[in-house]
Each structure stands twice: as C-alpha cells, then as structure tokens.
Design a protein around this motif. Sequence first.
Motif, PDB file in Angstrom:
ATOM      1  N   LYS A  54     -10.274  -9.295  10.817  1.00  0.00           N
ATOM      2  CA  LYS A  54     -11.095  -8.201  10.285  1.00  0.00           C
ATOM      3  C   LYS A  54     -11.925  -7.530  11.378  1.00  0.00           C
ATOM      4  O   LYS A  54     -13.138  -7.323  11.235  1.00  0.00           O
ATOM      5  CB  LYS A  54     -11.984  -8.701   9.147  1.00  0.00           C
ATOM      6  CG  LYS A  54     -11.215  -9.165   7.921  1.00  0.00           C
ATOM      7  CD  LYS A  54     -12.127  -9.682   6.832  1.00  0.00           C
ATOM      8  CE  LYS A  54     -11.349  -9.944   5.547  1.00  0.00           C
ATOM      9  NZ  LYS A  54     -10.220 -10.892   5.730  1.00  0.00           N
ATOM     10  N   PRO A  84      -5.954 -10.191  10.911  1.00  0.00           N
ATOM     11  CA  PRO A  84      -6.462 -11.389  10.235  1.00  0.00           C
ATOM     12  C   PRO A  84      -7.936 -11.667  10.498  1.00  0.00           C
ATOM     13  O   PRO A  84      -8.593 -12.332   9.699  1.00  0.00           O
ATOM     14  CB  PRO A  84      -5.575 -12.506  10.806  1.00  0.00           C
ATOM     15  CG  PRO A  84      -5.136 -11.999  12.138  1.00  0.00           C
ATOM     16  CD  PRO A  84      -4.959 -10.521  11.955  1.00  0.00           C
ATOM     17  N   GLY A 141     -11.713  -5.062   6.631  1.00  0.00           N
ATOM     18  CA  GLY A 141     -10.756  -5.830   5.856  1.00  0.00           C
ATOM     19  C   GLY A 141     -10.453  -5.194   4.513  1.00  0.00           C
ATOM     20  O   GLY A 141     -10.822  -4.048   4.230  1.00  0.00           O
ATOM     21  N   THR A 142      -9.783  -5.953   3.656  1.00  0.00           N
ATOM     22  CA  THR A 142      -9.322  -5.410   2.370  1.00  0.00           C
ATOM     23  C   THR A 142      -9.917  -6.116   1.162  1.00  0.00           C
ATOM     24  O   THR A 142      -9.569  -5.795   0.029  1.00  0.00           O
ATOM     25  CB  THR A 142      -7.785  -5.518   2.275  1.00  0.00           C
ATOM     26  OG1 THR A 142      -7.402  -6.908   2.253  1.00  0.00           O
ATOM     27  CG2 THR A 142      -7.101  -4.840   3.459  1.00  0.00           C
ATOM     28  N   THR A 143     -10.841  -7.044   1.375  1.00  0.00           N
ATOM     29  CA  THR A 143     -11.360  -7.839   0.258  1.00  0.00           C
ATOM     30  C   THR A 143     -12.010  -6.972  -0.811  1.00  0.00           C
ATOM     31  O   THR A 143     -11.715  -7.093  -2.011  1.00  0.00           O
ATOM     32  CB  THR A 143     -12.379  -8.874   0.767  1.00  0.00           C
ATOM     33  OG1 THR A 143     -11.753  -9.726   1.735  1.00  0.00           O
ATOM     34  CG2 THR A 143     -12.885  -9.734  -0.382  1.00  0.00           C
ATOM     35  N   ASP A 161      -3.845  -7.130   6.074  1.00  0.00           N
ATOM     36  CA  ASP A 161      -4.467  -8.408   6.442  1.00  0.00           C
ATOM     37  C   ASP A 161      -3.640  -9.132   7.496  1.00  0.00           C
ATOM     38  O   ASP A 161      -4.187  -9.784   8.401  1.00  0.00           O
ATOM     39  CB  ASP A 161      -4.615  -9.300   5.201  1.00  0.00           C
ATOM     40  CG  ASP A 161      -5.686  -8.793   4.249  1.00  0.00           C
ATOM     41  OD1 ASP A 161      -6.556  -8.012   4.695  1.00  0.00           O
ATOM     42  OD2 ASP A 161      -5.657  -9.163   3.062  1.00  0.00           O
ATOM     43  N   LYS A 162      -2.327  -9.027   7.379  1.00  0.00           N
ATOM     44  CA  LYS A 162      -1.440  -9.656   8.347  1.00  0.00           C
ATOM     45  C   LYS A 162      -1.629  -9.037   9.730  1.00  0.00           C
ATOM     46  O   LYS A 162      -1.561  -9.720  10.757  1.00  0.00           O
ATOM     47  CB  LYS A 162       0.007  -9.493   7.879  1.00  0.00           C
ATOM     48  CG  LYS A 162       1.022 -10.377   8.582  1.00  0.00           C
ATOM     49  CD  LYS A 162       2.446 -10.011   8.169  1.00  0.00           C
ATOM     50  CE  LYS A 162       2.637 -10.077   6.680  1.00  0.00           C
ATOM     51  NZ  LYS A 162       4.022  -9.710   6.295  1.00  0.00           N
TER      52      LYS A 162
END
Length: 424
Positions: free
Chosen positions: A237, A235, A260-262, A231-232
């Motif tokens: 996505k 940011p 992203g990683t959600t 995410d860093k």
Amino acid sequence: MKHTLFSRLLRDRGGNFGIMTAAMLPVLLGVAGVAIDVTNAMQEKNRLQALADAATLAAASAMADTGEMTEAEAETMATNYFLGPELENQKNKGASDAENADTRKALEEAMQVTATTTASSNTAASYEVRMKLNYDLPLNGLTGVLGFKTIKIAVESYAQSGREGNALSMYLALDESGSMKDYTSTVNPAQPTKQESYPCGWKTCYRTVPNYLTKMASLKAAAAAMFAELDKADPNKELIRVGGDSYTHETKTEQKIQWGTTDIAAYVKKLPEPPSGGTDASGAMTNALNALKKANATEKTAHDGKGNTNFDRYIVLMTDGEMTGNSSSWNSTIDKKVRALCDQAKTDGLTDAEKADGISEEEKARGIKIYAIAFMAPQKGKELLNYCASGEDYYYEPTNMTQLVQSFGEIARKAAKTGTRLTN
C-alpha cells in the motif's frame, strides 16, 4: 628380364587414383556427415530455444497472473510445457512409446529449471523462471566414421514477470441506478437455481428456474477482481490510491481516495440490492475530477510522502444505461454535461495554449486518463462512454458478467502496468 619387369612395375601409376580414393573415402564421408550434422544441430538448437522461451515465459506469466503459484509448481509447468511439444514432435517422426520414454528421461536429466519469487519494499513480487538444457544430439552414421557419436546442444532461457513500479491514483464512478437490478445471462454458481411462484388455478404453485445474477451482483464481483489485481500489484500500500462514488439520478456520498483498496472495497460491497433510481453520472464525475485534478494538491502530497515522484491519474466510469436523470427518457443536457466533464479531465494540467493548438497523444497522457465501461448499455450509453474513454484501449463494452469481470481485471493490470518480459 626380371629386372626389367620389376622396374616397369615401379614406374606404373595406373592404380594410384583407386588406392588414394579407397584411402580417403572414409574421411570424405565423415566430412560430408559433419556438414549435414552441423546444419541439423543448428536447426535443432533453434527449435529447442524457441520451446524453452515459450516454456519459461508461460510459467513466469502464470506466476504473475495467479500470484499464488509456488516455485515448484512453476518449475513443473515449465518442464511440461517444454517436454509436451518435443515428445509430440518425436512421436510424429515415428518414435515408439518406449523411445519417447527414453527421450523424456534424457531431456529431464539434461534440463535444469528454477523458479524464484522476490519482493522489494515498494513494488509487488517479481517472478523469474530460468531453464538450462545441455543435450547430447545423436549424429548420423557418416559422422560416426570419424569417431563422433553425439554433439552437445546448449540452450538457456530466462523469463521474468512482475510489476513495473507504477504509482497511481484512481477514482471509480459507478452506476447504482434501478436498471442495475436487472438479470444478466450468468447463473449464480453458488446457488444455480431458485424457486419461482406462479398461479395455478385457485392456489400458488412453485417451479425451479435458473438463478441468474443481477447486474449489481456482477458489478460487485468485477470490482472485487479489480481490487485483487491492484492489491497484488501493491501489497504494501505504497503505490496505489483508490476512491470512488456511486450515482443514480442523485450523487451518493463518496469514498475519499485512500491508500490501497480496503475502504473502496467496503464501499462497493454496500451498494444497494436491489438498486433504484434514474441515471446521472455528472455529480460522480465532478467529484472524480475535483479529487484528481492538478489544482488539488492532495494526491501529489500523498504520493510525495511515499517517495513516488510521479504518478498516473485514472477515472473508471461505468454505466449500464443512458443519462436519463430522474426519468425514463434520455436527457441530452445531462449527456452533454458528462461529456464536458470528460473533456476537462482528459485535458487537466494542459495550458489554454496547448488546448487551443489541438491536443497531441503525448499531451493527452499528461491529463486524467478515463477507462469507460458500458455494461449491457443501450446505444446512447455506449456513445457517451465511447466519447469519454481516453482511446480505443480505454473503452469496454461487456455484455455479460464474465466479460465485466475480465474488463475490470484488465483495467487494473493496465493501470498498474503489470507485465511480462522475456530475457535470454
């Protein structure tokens, strides 16, 4: 007679050398002093330049590593990183505390440190630290004869850290077999102890024992660390897509690859505690291969839509055991099947002719790269994952939770190509 003596005195040259030496001595001493001071100044400049480079690089790296360091904190860190060794050096030369305080004040007044954070629409933040120093170095007494008391030393250093803008698609194949309920050697920091019952005569007694984290809890913490790093690095996505699948002796329902990683983070959080079942990674590896292979245009279409003309493909294969299927014994058939899937992934996109001729390092880079993590695994598990890894730098063998978290974090940084570079 007087006239003769006076004429002889005028013609006498006996004392000229002494007079000339006396007249030239200050100049000669001054020149010698200049030569010494110039040499010392060059050595001092090189030493201060090395200190400045180390200070800016350390601060820029820290900003990138944490992602939360303020510009003021980075400037303070760089300043202290520079001053610490310099004041220690002066102390070793015999400087008193008062003299060191004066040196610190002089250096702080001569130093200018700035840290900046910038971001663009399609990359993570970029961190820059710059240091300038214009320092008056005292000269020795010989040079002082010529009227020079100090010489100015100018040093400038610039360090930048940040993401290189690497687009990628990643698929996690994670073990949730029964052995993942076993304890690690890491105590739960949130609840370091627990009550344990034990028989004592006709009643049940309780005692306080260390509350160790399980392998599954460790995996969830490590995955969270990976997702934070990804995410860093992305940011907005627009660069990184992640999906995954867990497995026992059965293949579980997969989480499709998404931006992203959600979604994958929520998937990992829901992994069962306590876990159960045997171990067979072949189904999860099949899903990973199908999701990432060149013949499947889904990932290319998704990245094209974001303007990512090129992207890397990664599988992260993790197990704490060996391939047993629904039993407690190693199953060579399943082991061979997983190895074959790893071979297919690493050569995906290569022609049959290229595969037949032997695969070069350049050709390997075109395939799906596999990071393999053997977490507290037995020998057969280590051998399998070492085989599947895309090289030494892709294989990890953590033996505790701390190492597991470090492994997942490092994989994320490598895949996203987060790095620090120094420019002067």
